[in-house]
Enzyme design. Structure first.
Site, PDB file in Angstrom:
ATOM      1  N   TYR A 116      -8.198  14.603   8.661  1.00 34.42           N
ATOM      2  CA  TYR A 116      -7.933  13.171   8.514  1.00 34.42           C
ATOM      3  C   TYR A 116      -6.436  12.959   8.753  1.00 34.42           C
ATOM      4  O   TYR A 116      -5.779  13.808   9.349  1.00 34.42           O
ATOM      5  CB  TYR A 116      -8.406  12.778   7.094  1.00 34.42           C
ATOM      6  CG  TYR A 116      -8.492  11.310   6.806  1.00 34.42           C
ATOM      7  CD1 TYR A 116      -9.215  10.459   7.633  1.00 34.42           C
ATOM      8  CD2 TYR A 116      -7.865  10.769   5.687  1.00 34.42           C
ATOM      9  CE1 TYR A 116      -9.301   9.104   7.342  1.00 34.42           C
ATOM     10  CE2 TYR A 116      -7.956   9.418   5.384  1.00 34.42           C
ATOM     11  CZ  TYR A 116      -8.668   8.593   6.221  1.00 34.42           C
ATOM     12  OH  TYR A 116      -8.755   7.250   5.933  1.00 34.42           O
ATOM     13  N   ARG A 169      -6.476   0.125  17.993  1.00 32.11           N
ATOM     14  CA  ARG A 169      -5.393   0.271  16.990  1.00 32.11           C
ATOM     15  C   ARG A 169      -5.684   1.506  16.167  1.00 32.11           C
ATOM     16  O   ARG A 169      -6.190   1.426  15.070  1.00 32.11           O
ATOM     17  CB  ARG A 169      -5.342  -1.015  16.142  1.00 32.11           C
ATOM     18  CG  ARG A 169      -4.108  -1.235  15.343  1.00 32.11           C
ATOM     19  CD  ARG A 169      -3.973  -0.316  14.123  1.00 32.11           C
ATOM     20  NE  ARG A 169      -4.644  -0.739  12.928  1.00 32.11           N
ATOM     21  CZ  ARG A 169      -5.272   0.109  12.087  1.00 32.11           C
ATOM     22  NH1 ARG A 169      -5.342   1.401  12.329  1.00 32.11           N
ATOM     23  NH2 ARG A 169      -5.857  -0.354  11.018  1.00 32.11           N
ATOM     24  N   LYS A 187     -13.741   9.950   9.886  1.00 31.89           N
ATOM     25  CA  LYS A 187     -14.167   9.098   8.765  1.00 31.89           C
ATOM     26  C   LYS A 187     -15.551   9.525   8.290  1.00 31.89           C
ATOM     27  O   LYS A 187     -15.834   9.546   7.098  1.00 31.89           O
ATOM     28  CB  LYS A 187     -14.199   7.623   9.194  1.00 31.89           C
ATOM     29  CG  LYS A 187     -12.815   7.023   9.451  1.00 31.89           C
ATOM     30  CD  LYS A 187     -12.227   6.386   8.207  1.00 31.89           C
ATOM     31  CE  LYS A 187     -10.812   5.888   8.461  1.00 31.89           C
ATOM     32  NZ  LYS A 187     -10.143   5.365   7.272  1.00 31.89           N
ATOM     33  N   GLU A 259     -13.773   0.180  12.387  1.00 29.92           N
ATOM     34  CA  GLU A 259     -12.578   0.969  12.103  1.00 29.92           C
ATOM     35  C   GLU A 259     -11.590   0.908  13.258  1.00 29.92           C
ATOM     36  O   GLU A 259     -11.970   1.111  14.417  1.00 29.92           O
ATOM     37  CB  GLU A 259     -13.016   2.434  11.880  1.00 29.92           C
ATOM     38  CG  GLU A 259     -11.964   3.326  11.304  1.00 29.92           C
ATOM     39  CD  GLU A 259     -11.650   3.050   9.830  1.00 29.92           C
ATOM     40  OE1 GLU A 259     -12.584   2.993   9.015  1.00 29.92           O
ATOM     41  OE2 GLU A 259     -10.466   2.886   9.509  1.00 29.92           O
ATOM     42  N   ASP A 260     -10.376   0.589  12.933  1.00 34.25           N
ATOM     43  CA  ASP A 260      -9.259   0.663  13.884  1.00 34.25           C
ATOM     44  C   ASP A 260      -9.469  -0.177  15.157  1.00 34.25           C
ATOM     45  O   ASP A 260      -9.134   0.255  16.269  1.00 34.25           O
ATOM     46  CB  ASP A 260      -8.917   2.128  14.200  1.00 34.25           C
ATOM     47  CG  ASP A 260      -8.281   2.822  12.987  1.00 34.25           C
ATOM     48  OD1 ASP A 260      -8.295   2.234  11.886  1.00 34.25           O
ATOM     49  OD2 ASP A 260      -7.767   3.933  13.139  1.00 34.25           O
ATOM     50  N   ASP A 282     -13.140  -1.422   7.281  1.00 36.40           N
ATOM     51  CA  ASP A 282     -12.411  -0.517   6.394  1.00 36.40           C
ATOM     52  C   ASP A 282     -10.931  -0.872   6.308  1.00 36.40           C
ATOM     53  O   ASP A 282     -10.321  -0.784   5.244  1.00 36.40           O
ATOM     54  CB  ASP A 282     -12.600   0.900   6.949  1.00 36.40           C
ATOM     55  CG  ASP A 282     -12.073   1.962   6.022  1.00 36.40           C
ATOM     56  OD1 ASP A 282     -12.152   1.767   4.800  1.00 36.40           O
ATOM     57  OD2 ASP A 282     -11.582   2.992   6.524  1.00 36.40           O
ATOM     58  N   ASP A 283     -10.346  -1.254   7.439  1.00 32.60           N
ATOM     59  CA  ASP A 283      -8.902  -1.533   7.459  1.00 32.60           C
ATOM     60  C   ASP A 283      -8.557  -2.798   6.683  1.00 32.60           C
ATOM     61  O   ASP A 283      -7.516  -2.881   6.040  1.00 32.60           O
ATOM     62  CB  ASP A 283      -8.414  -1.631   8.908  1.00 32.60           C
ATOM     63  CG  ASP A 283      -8.706  -0.344   9.650  1.00 32.60           C
ATOM     64  OD1 ASP A 283      -8.189   0.699   9.230  1.00 32.60           O
ATOM     65  OD2 ASP A 283      -9.500  -0.374  10.614  1.00 32.60           O
ATOM     66  N   ASN A 424       0.046   4.751   8.611  1.00 31.99           N
ATOM     67  CA  ASN A 424      -0.339   6.100   9.035  1.00 31.99           C
ATOM     68  C   ASN A 424      -0.061   6.275  10.520  1.00 31.99           C
ATOM     69  O   ASN A 424      -0.025   5.286  11.244  1.00 31.99           O
ATOM     70  CB  ASN A 424      -1.850   6.296   8.799  1.00 31.99           C
ATOM     71  CG  ASN A 424      -2.206   6.210   7.336  1.00 31.99           C
ATOM     72  OD1 ASN A 424      -1.536   6.799   6.504  1.00 31.99           O
ATOM     73  ND2 ASN A 424      -3.249   5.450   7.023  1.00 31.99           N
TER      74      ASN A 424
HETATM   75  N1  LIG Z   1      -3.318   3.581   3.930  1.00 29.66           N
HETATM   76  C1  LIG Z   1      -4.428   3.059   4.376  1.00 29.66           C
HETATM   77  O1  LIG Z   1      -5.521   3.243   3.810  1.00 29.66           O
HETATM   78  C2  LIG Z   1      -4.395   2.214   5.592  1.00 29.66           C
HETATM   79  C3  LIG Z   1      -3.292   2.150   6.367  1.00 29.66           C
HETATM   80  N2  LIG Z   1      -3.272   1.364   7.479  1.00 29.66           N
HETATM   81  C4  LIG Z   1      -2.074   1.416   8.294  1.00 29.66           C
HETATM   82  O2  LIG Z   1      -1.440   0.161   8.285  1.00 29.66           O
HETATM   83  C5  LIG Z   1      -0.779  -0.022   9.517  1.00 29.66           C
HETATM   84  C6  LIG Z   1      -1.095  -1.410  10.023  1.00 29.66           C
HETATM   85  O3  LIG Z   1      -2.468  -1.543  10.263  1.00 29.66           O
HETATM   86  P1  LIG Z   1      -3.105  -2.991  10.546  1.00 29.66           P
HETATM   87  O4  LIG Z   1      -2.764  -3.916   9.463  1.00 29.66           O
HETATM   88  O5  LIG Z   1      -4.507  -2.776  10.864  1.00 29.66           O
HETATM   89  O6  LIG Z   1      -2.316  -3.360  11.866  1.00 29.66           O
HETATM   90  P2  LIG Z   1      -2.098  -4.808  12.505  1.00 29.66           P
HETATM   91  O7  LIG Z   1      -1.719  -4.565  13.899  1.00 29.66           O
HETATM   92  O8  LIG Z   1      -3.259  -5.667  12.199  1.00 29.66           O
HETATM   93  O9  LIG Z   1      -0.842  -5.389  11.698  1.00 29.66           O
HETATM   94  C7  LIG Z   1       0.466  -4.914  11.845  1.00 29.66           C
HETATM   95  C8  LIG Z   1       1.391  -5.957  11.277  1.00 29.66           C
HETATM   96  O10 LIG Z   1       2.690  -5.381  11.211  1.00 29.66           O
HETATM   97  C9  LIG Z   1       3.595  -6.316  11.796  1.00 29.66           C
HETATM   98  N3  LIG Z   1       4.738  -5.593  12.350  1.00 29.66           N
HETATM   99  C10 LIG Z   1       4.765  -4.774  13.404  1.00 29.66           C
HETATM  100  N4  LIG Z   1       6.017  -4.312  13.585  1.00 29.66           N
HETATM  101  C11 LIG Z   1       6.765  -4.861  12.629  1.00 29.66           C
HETATM  102  C12 LIG Z   1       8.150  -4.803  12.306  1.00 29.66           C
HETATM  103  N5  LIG Z   1       8.984  -4.006  12.986  1.00 29.66           N
HETATM  104  N6  LIG Z   1       8.585  -5.516  11.257  1.00 29.66           N
HETATM  105  C13 LIG Z   1       7.756  -6.299  10.568  1.00 29.66           C
HETATM  106  N7  LIG Z   1       6.440  -6.397  10.814  1.00 29.66           N
HETATM  107  C14 LIG Z   1       5.965  -5.687  11.850  1.00 29.66           C
HETATM  108  C15 LIG Z   1       2.809  -7.038  12.849  1.00 29.66           C
HETATM  109  O11 LIG Z   1       3.483  -8.242  13.123  1.00 29.66           O
HETATM  110  P3  LIG Z   1       2.970  -9.328  14.202  1.00 29.66           P
HETATM  111  O12 LIG Z   1       1.745  -9.905  13.583  1.00 29.66           O
HETATM  112  O13 LIG Z   1       4.096 -10.282  14.266  1.00 29.66           O
HETATM  113  O14 LIG Z   1       2.711  -8.573  15.452  1.00 29.66           O
HETATM  114  C16 LIG Z   1       1.487  -7.230  12.123  1.00 29.66           C
HETATM  115  O15 LIG Z   1       1.530  -8.327  11.285  1.00 29.66           O
HETATM  116  C17 LIG Z   1      -1.210   1.110  10.434  1.00 29.66           C
HETATM  117  O16 LIG Z   1      -0.202   2.073  10.490  1.00 29.66           O
HETATM  118  C18 LIG Z   1      -2.401   1.704   9.735  1.00 29.66           C
HETATM  119  O17 LIG Z   1      -2.485   3.088   9.937  1.00 29.66           O
HETATM  120  C19 LIG Z   1      -4.329   0.579   7.828  1.00 29.66           C
HETATM  121  C20 LIG Z   1      -5.456   0.600   7.100  1.00 29.66           C
HETATM  122  C21 LIG Z   1      -5.597   1.471   5.947  1.00 29.66           C
HETATM  123  C1  LIG Z   2      -6.483   4.875   6.894  1.00 27.93           C
HETATM  124  C2  LIG Z   2      -6.854   3.962   7.957  1.00 27.93           C
HETATM  125  O1  LIG Z   2      -7.971   3.483   8.000  1.00 27.93           O
HETATM  126  C3  LIG Z   2      -5.888   3.600   8.955  1.00 27.93           C
HETATM  127  O2  LIG Z   2      -4.732   4.017   8.869  1.00 27.93           O
HETATM  128  O3  LIG Z   2      -6.267   2.884   9.876  1.00 27.93           O
HETATM  129 MG   LIG Z   3      -8.415   2.630   9.859  1.00 26.95          MG
END
Ligand SMILES: NC(=O)C1=CN([C@@H]2O[C@H](COP(=O)(O)OP(=O)(O)OC[C@H]3O[C@@H](n4cnc5c(N)ncnc54)[C@H](OP(=O)(O)O)[C@@H]3O)[C@@H](O)[C@H]2O)C=CC1
Ligand SMILES: CC(=O)C(=O)O
Ligand SMILES: [Mg+2]
Length: 568
Positions: A116, A169, A187, A259-260, A282-283, A424
């Site tokens: 993972y 993503r 997953k 997912e993603d 999941d996200d 991540n």
């Molecule tokens: N720990 C966990 O269980 C999980 C972790 N994640 C992680 O979270 C991260 C984001 O995932 P997700 O929400 O799906 O992604 P999205 O693409 O949906 O969202 C990313 C967000 O970050 C913003 N962003 C990007 N660059 C910057 C910056 N330099 N400064 C400020 N804001 C910024 C984007 O802004 P804008 O909208 O303006 O483009 C957007 O709002 C990934 O790395 C993923 O691996 C996700 C799910 C679960």
């Molecule tokens: C953990 C997870 O689902 C992610 O980083 O997208």
């Molecule tokens: Mg994910």
């Protein structure tokens, strides 16, 4: 040169006419050793070797499964490069499924980072070069109009959960196209190892509509369609055909975990299918449930109620707004206030700065509820100083964005700042555990999406927790499956979250942990499953009747057992 005989008994002689591939339906002898579901390697007993035509195909020694686990662990530990460990684990999964799961279950803390995050991220980037045998089901634009047939090519019939990605993503690594397959595969191995869902009931799927990643398109080993991503109607139609075919083939109770996907599709797909299918993102939702659990647990360390805290997110996408919405929902339920009022304690920063009302018109729909009245602020550090959050959550997908200034500002405002760097893999984490503890002089309550080792700071050892949806989705899915639930509702996410928070022990709190260790994950998953199922029964969405009396016991009794079975 000798020409191969047309009717050769040797399969390796291939001619232009083609051959019909066929296998025996009951595995025995050589085929049994190559059937990952039934293979036991050197653990086949003398009696089994006689009964199943294995004599001579194995060396004389017979060893128990425990010794096989020990041997494999020793071998894995020899590899210095994480990707080598990943490849060894995939080889094992493909050759001896029970041994793979026994090893993973018994050494989950050590091996989770291998199968993972973070290693799976690198594996996806290099998937085309490293994968020996394709895993999962690939549905590309070429399969348009034939998806039902494609589903029927999968060897297992009793599928209960699908994890599907379109690869746009992948973690915080962006668009990896078809090579995102590593994520559904990973997953689903956690569905089995952590949640006890039978591996034969799990189906990893990648929908390939192309990729906009030039590096992938120019990589000679890339395994997907070499074209830019299809969008609009072409995309929507392919996904819709998939959703319809899945329900037609597996029925109403098939769980589909998105997912993603990129956020411009993820929210819409979830909304579109949440009233016709058993779907779960999941996200957006799993992450929300796990983070709410961590924050609720952290209240024991920092005091106050959820409503007393102020939240600031860096990143306003799926994870950020998903978490924000579930926290607001919980506050609104606990304090009997309107959701809009509950949202006012939660602020989000995206790539353009703080989300405020003056930006409302140009915001994506999922950001609009967070556009509070405030002067525009460009930088995170200024937002921290102005908003004065007690909880800072990173969901930006961009590493090192919680700079020293930002973390020090959190430490100046709070006695015990809660800092969650969720992005991540490790390279994208908003800060490291060491940075969080050092820059707050050991006062931070820290957890991250990908694991960090314990940190020693001024003679004290700090153990960072892992705030990852892996705590939730396996147990959540098990709860849905075992109760025959037909729709996912927010109350089930809240129930899962509460169940997880309740598993954090005093011993964990004493170490500063806001999540229990993964070592006990099967027990944790059983508790989550029970609470989710109970909520589903309460809402009248569970179809497996009558409701079992003891749902925790029931969850445990449903779980896959990776020990070898005896063969007649
Ligand atoms: N720990 C966990 O269980 C999980 C972790 N994640 C992680 O979270 C991260 C984001 O995932 P997700 O929400 O799906 O992604 P999205 O693409 O949906 O969202 C990313 C967000 O970050 C913003 N962003 C990007 N660059 C910057 C910056 N330099 N400064 C400020 N804001 C910024 C984007 O802004 P804008 O909208 O303006 O483009 C957007 O709002 C990934 O790395 C993923 O691996 C996700 C799910 C679960
Ligand atoms: C953990 C997870 O689902 C992610 O980083 O997208
Ligand atoms: Mg994910």
């Amino acid at each position: 040169m000798e020409t191969p005989l047309k009717d050769s008994v040797f399969d390796c002689y291939v001619d232009d006419q083609g051959v019909t591939p066929w296998t025996l339906s009951v595995a025995s002898g050589y085929n049994l050793l190559r059937d990952p579901h039934h293979n036991k390697g050197l653990a086949f007993t003398e009696k089994e070797r006689d009964a199943h035509y294995l004599r001579g195909l194995l060396p004389p020694t017979v060893i128990p499964q425990d010794l096989q686990v020990k041997k494999l662990l020793n071998n894995l530990r020899q590899y210095q490069v994480p990707l080598q460990k990943y490849m060894a684990m995939m080889d094992l999964q493909e050759s001896n499924e029970k041994l793979f799961y026994k090893l993973l279950i018994e050494h989950v803390e050590e091996l989770l980072p291998v199968v993972y995050t973070p290693t799976v991220g690198e594996a996806c980037q290099k998937y085309g070069s490293i994968v020996k045998r394709p895993q999962g089901l690939y549905i590309s634009l070429k399969e348009k109009g034939k998806i039902l047939e494609v589903l029927r090519n999968w060897p297992e019939r009793n599928i209960q959960v699908i994890v599907v990605t379109d690869g746009e993503r992948i973690l915080g690594l962006g668009d990896l196209g078809c090579q995102g397959m590593g994520i559904p595969v990973g997953k689903l191995s956690l569905y089995t190892a952590l949640g006890g869902v039978c591996p034969s009931a799990c189906l990893p799927v990648t929908i390939d509509v192309g990729t906009n990643n030039e590096r992938m398109l120019n990589d000679e080993f890339y395994i997907g369609l070499r074209q830019k991503r299809a969008t609009g109607q072409e995309y929507t139609e392919l996904v819709h055909e998939f959703m319809v075919a899945v329900k037609q083939n597996y029925g109403e109770k098939i769980l589909i975990q998105f997912e993603d996907f990129a956020n411009h599709n993820a929210f819409d797909l979830l909304e579109k299918y949440s009233n016709t299918h058993l779907v779960f993102n999941d996200d957006i939702q799993g992450t929300a449930s796990v983070v709410l659990a961590g924050v609720v647990a952290a209240l024991k360390l920092v005091g106050g109620t959820l409503a007393d805290h102020t939240f600031l997110f860096l990143g306003a996408g799926e994870a950020g707004t998903g978490i924000a919405e579930l926290i607001a929902l919980e506050i609104s339920k606990k304090t009997s206030t309107a959701l809009e009022d509950a949202r006012k304690k939660i602020w989000l920063v995206d790539s353009k700065g703080l989300i405020v009302s003056s930006r409302k018109e140009s915001l994506q729909h999922f950001k609009k509820p967070w556009a509070h009245e405030h002067e525009p602020i460009k930088d995170l550090i200024d937002a921290v100083k102005d908003i004065k959050p007690t909880v800072l959550i990173g969901t930006s997908g961009v590493g090192r964005t919680f700079t020293k200034d930002v973390v020090e500002a959190m430490a100046a405002i709070n006695e015990k700042p809660i800092i969650l760097a969720l992005s991540n893999p490790t390279s994208q984490s908003e800060c490291t555990a060491e940075e969080a503890y050092t820059w707050t002089e050991g006062r931070a309550i820290f957890a991250s999406g990908s694991p960090f080792d314990p940190v020693e700071y001024e003679g004290n050892v700090f153990v960072p927790g892992q705030a990852n949806n892996a705590y939730i989705f396996p147990g959540f899915g098990l709860g849905l499956i075992m109760s025959g639930t037909i729709r996912v509702r927010d109350d089930m996410l809240l129930a899962a979250s509460e169940a997880l928070a309740a598993q954090v022990t005093q011993e964990n709190f004493d170490k500063g942990l806001i999540y229990p260790p993964f070592t006990n994950i099967r027990k944790i998953s059983a508790n989550i499953a029970a609470k989710v199922a109970a909520k589903a029964y309460e809402l009248g969405l569970a179809t497996r009747l009558p409701q079992p009396e003891d749902l925790v016991n029931h969850a445990e009794s449903c779980m896959y057992n990776p020990s070898y079975q005896n063969y007649r």
